[in-house]
Structures are given as C-alpha cells and as structure tokens.
Design an enzyme around this catalytic site. Structure first.
Site, PDB file in Angstrom:
ATOM      1  N   SER A  63       0.789  -1.224   0.000  1.00 42.20           N
ATOM      2  CA  SER A  63       0.000   0.000   0.000  1.00 42.20           C
ATOM      3  C   SER A  63       0.827   1.282   0.000  1.00 42.20           C
ATOM      4  CB  SER A  63      -0.968   0.021   1.182  1.00 42.20           C
ATOM      5  OG  SER A  63      -0.284   0.268   2.386  1.00 42.20           O
ATOM      6  N   LYS A 105       0.576   4.512   6.618  1.00 42.58           N
ATOM      7  CA  LYS A 105      -0.122   5.404   5.689  1.00 42.58           C
ATOM      8  C   LYS A 105       0.493   6.789   5.742  1.00 42.58           C
ATOM      9  CE  LYS A 105      -3.123   2.158   4.927  1.00 42.58           C
ATOM     10  NZ  LYS A 105      -2.873   1.312   3.799  1.00 42.58           N
TER      11      LYS A 105
END
Length: 188
Positions: A63, A105
């Site tokens: 990700s 993230k």
C-alpha cells in the site's frame, strides 16, 4: 619513618573515604545481586526505548509503494508525537480501524480540513493536493460505487492514504482516524 610507610600514610590522608577493595572482596551474593540489577536495568531500558521512543517495524503489503517497499525494515519514532501533532505528508504507523492491526499510511488531512475526491484527484480545502511521492499518472478514486467523496475532519482527526492508491485500504474506506490511533512517524 620509612619511605613506604610515609607514602602509605600520605595516600590514606588524600582519599579518606576510599576503602581498599582488595582488603574487602565482594561476596558471591553481592556479585549476583549486581549482575541481576544490571540485567534488570538493561531490560527496563530496552522496554522503555522500544515502546515509547524508537522501534523497528517491517512493512507488510504494497500500500505504500513506491515510498516504502514490502518486507523492508524501517524505524518508528514513537516519541515525536509527544512533542508535536502529526503533519501533512508524515508517513505514520497507525492502529487500523477495521482489523485492529497496524498499518502504514501518509497523512494528507488534519483537523478542520475538507478532503474531496473527484475526477481521480485529491483536493484539500479546495486546493488540488500536489503528490510528488506517487507514481506518475496514479489516480486517486473514491470508494467503489461513488463518483465523488467528501470528508470534513473533526477535532483530533486525520485523513490517511496509502501511496499505492490502487492497492490501499485507507481513510477512503474507513474514514478519518483519531489522533490516538496514530502510533508514530516512520523514519527513512
């Protein structure tokens, strides 16, 4: 007085509180106690540093590609957010709201911001977000079944996205994350 006894007397007067250790060797139990004390202090220091200051983390998944690679080790600075709040573009480790695991993230929105997704682009407070960390041509689409998506962040809320937008479960799916969910800053 002989030369040796005069120097012994002089050295005793210079250091009145020092005991000659050769005259009083440590007992075996004292040595064990000291070894246990040192080991305990070392373990306590390791625990404090690794849980509150700095620890290693391994990225699992894709990700955050191209910024962070799958299976690579990085340092997590857990101490920094005791002194300042997370900032836009910080790459952070957080407690994932869906599976309660850990996720890496990028912070793109902070308290009070309006985050909007439209036509494959991200807008923060009506300004197109410049994202040089993305692969050229990477679009950011909202969750499936919607053309546009908008979020207004409340107090102590952050909006996070993975850099690999096609392969990231992030705030587009689970919404803003609380400050308490952010554990620290990735140090590269």
């Amino acid at each position: 007085m002989s030369g040796e006894s005069a120097s012994d007397a002089a050295s005793e007067n210079l250091l009145p509180g020092v005991v000659n250790q050769a005259a009083h060797p440590q007992s075996f139990l004292q040595q064990i106690y000291q070894a246990i004390s040192v080991a305990t202090l070392a373990m306590a220091s390791y625990f404090v540093i690794s849980h509150f200051v700095l620890q290693t983390v391994q990225v699992v998944g894709e990700s955050m590609i191209p910024t962070l690679q799958d299976s690579q080790q990085y340092l997590l600075n857990r101490w920094i957010y005791y002194f300042r709040a997370p900032k836009r573009n910080d790459v952070v480790v957080l407690r994932d709201p869906i599976d309660k695991g850990f996720a890496v993230k990028r912070v793109i929105g902070m308290a009070g911001d309006n985050v909007v997704f439209k036509k494959g682009r991200v807008y923060v407070n009506d300004q197109k977000l410049e994202e040089p960390y993305l692969v050229p041509g990477m679009s950011t689409f909202p969750c499936p079944d919607t053309n546009e998506q908008a979020f207004t962040l409340g107090k102590d809320q952050y909006f996070v996205l993975g850099d690999n937008r096609r392969n990231s479960a992030d705030s587009r799916a689970y919404g803003p994350v609380s400050r308490q969910s952010i554990l620290g800053l990735i140090v590269r």
